[in-house]
Scaffold this motif. Structure first.
Motif, short mmCIF file in Angstrom:
data_model
loop_
_atom_site.label_atom_id
_atom_site.label_comp_id
_atom_site.label_asym_id
_atom_site.label_seq_id
_atom_site.Cartn_x
_atom_site.Cartn_y
_atom_site.Cartn_z
N VAL A 123 0.87 -1.17 0.00
CA VAL A 123 0.00 0.00 0.00
C VAL A 123 0.92 1.23 0.00
O VAL A 123 1.28 1.75 1.04
N SER A 124 1.32 1.64 -1.20
CA SER A 124 2.33 2.69 -1.34
C SER A 124 1.72 3.92 -2.00
O SER A 124 0.80 3.81 -2.81
N PRO A 125 2.22 5.11 -1.67
CA PRO A 125 1.70 6.32 -2.33
C PRO A 125 2.41 6.64 -3.65
O PRO A 125 2.23 7.73 -4.20
N TRP A 126 3.23 5.72 -4.13
CA TRP A 126 4.06 5.96 -5.32
C TRP A 126 3.82 4.92 -6.42
O TRP A 126 3.21 3.89 -6.18
N MET A 127 4.45 5.18 -7.58
CA MET A 127 4.61 4.15 -8.61
C MET A 127 5.61 3.13 -8.05
O MET A 127 6.26 3.38 -7.03
N HIS A 128 5.82 2.02 -8.76
CA HIS A 128 6.76 1.00 -8.24
C HIS A 128 8.18 1.53 -8.05
O HIS A 128 8.92 1.06 -7.20
N ASP A 129 8.57 2.54 -8.85
CA ASP A 129 9.95 3.07 -8.73
C ASP A 129 10.07 4.16 -7.67
O ASP A 129 11.10 4.82 -7.55
N GLY A 130 9.02 4.38 -6.90
CA GLY A 130 9.10 5.35 -5.79
C GLY A 130 8.90 6.79 -6.22
O GLY A 130 9.27 7.71 -5.48
N SER A 131 8.34 7.02 -7.41
CA SER A 131 8.09 8.40 -7.83
C SER A 131 6.63 8.56 -8.27
O SER A 131 5.88 7.59 -8.32
N SER A 132 6.25 9.81 -8.57
CA SER A 132 4.87 10.11 -8.98
C SER A 132 4.86 10.63 -10.42
O SER A 132 5.84 11.24 -10.87
N ARG A 133 3.76 10.38 -11.11
CA ARG A 133 3.59 10.95 -12.47
C ARG A 133 2.65 12.15 -12.44
O ARG A 133 2.34 12.70 -13.49
N PHE A 134 2.16 12.52 -11.26
CA PHE A 134 1.16 13.59 -11.16
C PHE A 134 1.69 14.83 -10.43
O PHE A 134 2.34 14.70 -9.38
#
Ligand code: CXF
Ligand code: ZN
Length: 383
Positions: A123-134
């Motif tokens: 349950v992560s607040p990120w994409m799998h690589d630990g970053s956001s696209r938004f």
């Protein structure tokens, strides 16, 4: 008219943002970055609400994060693909699914597991690589939700979380297969492997519990007992194959498990806990048949909740207890099977959709679910 090329560039579009715990979502313009390697950018056609969206909207502290784009039941069309993506192309219809399926690791290639090891579910607040696209219009980062974030006109999802589907299924039915209904149906079909003639007890008749009933009905279960605090749920349950009902608030001196054991002549073959309450898991376990009974846990309890089971009972009764994420379904191989069964008029999805609204009214969809008035409310992005 010439088609506007959007691939490779950020897209400015609308999203419903959860800015503060417990407050209505705010529709704002956001920027959606192009997909990175192994990712796709998807134009969402419709999204539906699952109770986990509400849980994470209400929570004040981690695993809740704000500002965030919630939503994880949806269907859409691929707008563009990142490097290395060969499984889908622009224009394909896809369902984003919170549970990853890389289709290649030891777990994804095994029939016995649906828990990918390359991209472990968290349950992560990120994409799998630990970053956001938004980002919002001021440039502030917006958090992701369950690798999907479908309360937006466009989202970016890793291919491990994308299943290509046959567009023959209408979008307002396809989106249901992303989470709740599939979880319930899959729990009966894949996790429990309910056989024809079985007895089933379902603890909690929300959408997941009704999905279990639908799955158990498809598997040929003959006695499907629904258990709920709200007696009105029996009438609803009947439409989903529930044959018997127990009002858990009117058990008198008896334990729920005594009642289920009596009703089934020794315990149900399969029990499903769909509420997310440790004490109810214990009751479900106590309600299943010695020797072969199986209890499947689907409900999401509070972090840190513990089960108490008698070690003597576990040894002497020979029952199984199983956790089931996404109903034990393997997204890329099992969702196309469920779609075929819907098209063949076996799997009944229509009865789960109680409301449909436009994106502007997404907060109405939230209220309907919170007030217990809807099973599934479909939100159309473009109507
Ligand atoms: C749930 C599964 C367990 C963790 C939280 C989200 N999935 C979807 O509703
Ligand atoms: Zn869900």
């Amino acid at each position: 008219m010439d088609k506007i090329i959007t691939a490779g560039k950020p897209i400015r579009c609308r999203a419903a943002i959860a800015r503060k715990a417990g407050e209505p979502l705010v529709i704002e313009e956001v920027m959606v970055a192009p997909p990175e390697t192994g990712e796709v950018r998807i134009k969402i056609i419709c999204t539906s609400l699952c109770y986990s969206d509400i849980t994470f909207l209400k929570l004040k502290d981690p695993p809740a994060f704000f500002p965030r784009i919630l939503g994880h039941e949806s269907v859409g069309v691929v707008e563009s693909v990142g490097d290395g993506v060969t499984e889908v192309a622009e224009g394909d219809t896809v369902i984003p699914i919170f549970l990853p399926d890389c289709a290649q690791c030891g777990d994804c290639t095994s029939k016995k597991s649906n828990l990918c090891s390359t991209f472990p579910f968290k349950v992560s607040p990120w994409m799998h690589d630990g970053s956001s696209r938004f980002t919002d219009i001021k440039g502030e980062t917006l958090y992701h939700f369950l690798f999907v974030s479908s309360f937006a006109e466009y989202t970016v999802v890793h291919m491990a979380n994308v299943t290509k589907i046959d567009p023959v299924i209408p979008p307002n039915r396809a989106c249901l297969l992303s989470c709740g209904v599939s979880t319930g149906v899959g729990a009966a079909w894949r996790s429990a492997n309910v056989e024809a003639g079985s007895t089933v007890a379902i603890f909690g008749l929300g959408s997941i519990g009704l999905g279990v009933a639908e799955g158990a009905r498809l598997c040929g279960a003959t006695k499907i007992i629904g258990i709920d605090v709200n007696p009105e749920k029996f009438e609803v349950g009947k439409r989903f194959g529930v044959t018997d009902f127990v009002d858990s608030r009117s058990c008198g001196e008896k334990r729920l498990s005594e009642i289920i054991t009596e009703m089934t002549g020794g315990g149900a073959d399969y029990c499903f806990e769909c509420v997310g309450k440790a004490s109810l898991v214990e009751e479900a376990y106590a309600s299943c048949r010695k020797g072969w009974g199986k209890t499947v846990v689907l409900g999401v309890d509070k972090p840190g909740a513990q089960l108490t089971l008698s070690s003597f009972e576990v040894l002497h009764r020979g029952k199984a207890l199983l956790g089931s994420l996404f109903g034990g379904l393997k997204p890329k191989s099992d969702i196309p099977i469920l779609i075929k069964r819907y098209i063949n008029k076996e799997l009944e999805l229509d009865k789960f959709v109680t409301h449909e609204v436009s994106f502007e009214d997404i907060n109405k969809a939230i209220d309907l679910l919170v007030e217990g008035k809807s099973l599934r409310c479909v939100v159309w992005m473009d109507k």
